[in-house]
Enzyme design. Sequence first.
Site, PDB file in Angstrom:
ATOM      1  N   LYS A 197       6.259  -2.812 -19.468  1.00 14.19           N
ATOM      2  CA  LYS A 197       5.645  -1.489 -19.481  1.00 14.19           C
ATOM      3  C   LYS A 197       5.184  -1.034 -18.099  1.00 14.19           C
ATOM      4  O   LYS A 197       4.896   0.154 -17.894  1.00 14.19           O
ATOM      5  CB  LYS A 197       4.458  -1.474 -20.446  1.00 14.19           C
ATOM      6  N   ASP A 198       5.110  -1.959 -17.136  1.00 13.58           N
ATOM      7  CA  ASP A 198       4.797  -1.550 -15.758  1.00 13.58           C
ATOM      8  C   ASP A 198       5.757  -0.464 -15.302  1.00 13.58           C
ATOM      9  O   ASP A 198       5.377   0.457 -14.567  1.00 13.58           O
ATOM     10  CB  ASP A 198       4.944  -2.730 -14.791  1.00 13.58           C
TER      11      ASP A 198
END
Length: 343
Positions: free
Chosen positions: A47-48
């Site tokens: 999700k970064d």
Amino acid sequence: MPQILDNALDAVGHTPLIRLDKIARLNGLRCNLLGKVEYMSAGGSVKDRIAKAMVEAAEREGRLIPGKSVVIEPTSGNTGASGSVLPMPRVLTCGLGIGLAMACAIKGYAVIITLPNKMSLEKEAALRALGAEVVRTPSEAAWDSPESHIGVARKLQREIPYGIILDQYGNLNNPLAHEYTTGPEIIEAVVSTPSTLARPSSGKVDVVVAGAGTGGTISGISRAIKKTHNKDCVVVGVDPHGSILACPDELNKAKEGTPYVVEGIGYDFIPDVLSHDEVDSWIKTSDEEAFAAVQTIMREEGLLVGGSSGSALSGALRWLCSDAGRKVADTEGLNVVVLFPDG
């Protein structure tokens, strides 16, 4: 050539593709089983990538105002699992919240994360350490309830001046981040690794297996591979029992609404960024399978992955044992990539 990076956002992505040879041997696989290990990204999660992409796109569009904007985001709101008796591995890094808190800390934006009570205390501590305010919501609340993580985030946006929800569920920069980064990284790693007698390779990404939460990861990776590399690549989605993301819908009926513990994948609604057309097959998995697979990954391959990575591996192994996947499993040189999203 290694270089000094300007900040931690420059260390987002660029994660390794690692052979899972011991697991392959344990399961009698002749294909190449490969793990895309996303916990090695700066914020520890796949999700970064979307956190960085959504924040930077909002800045370009003038939607984020330095010194004024408050970023509000609901995250990891999969179906609640209160009352489960399963031992739950304590993970820090599944879900958008930590990546978004990291990006906002670097860029100087205030951030509020709404998340269900089922999410780990370690995750909340990490969010607070990054400067985020955390608002807990009932795990059992339906996604469209005012009490849900999504409903509370929307309420906060209405009440807080300059509040903005970047909306991972509908933001096109979610799948685009994976179409432009994750997918090409997988392709490059496979194509640039030569085939040898000891380690034969088709030179292509033949199968990709990934869990679905918002669906942006699997949709974006599928587009990247099928549009630019191998149109015949088989894309397998993994969805926990209790979620409704799998297709056809009959797959979801038997245990629809069943509570589950695994964080970060599955939902009780279909996010806009999930494109079912990009996924060829779906596998439903249980908590028991997922956490058993986590232990196997740790003990056999030495990778400190989290629960949704276990779901992805257990789904991959079940697909490879199915009628659809057995030929792939028995063919030397075919490359099966499993996305490990978390640690």
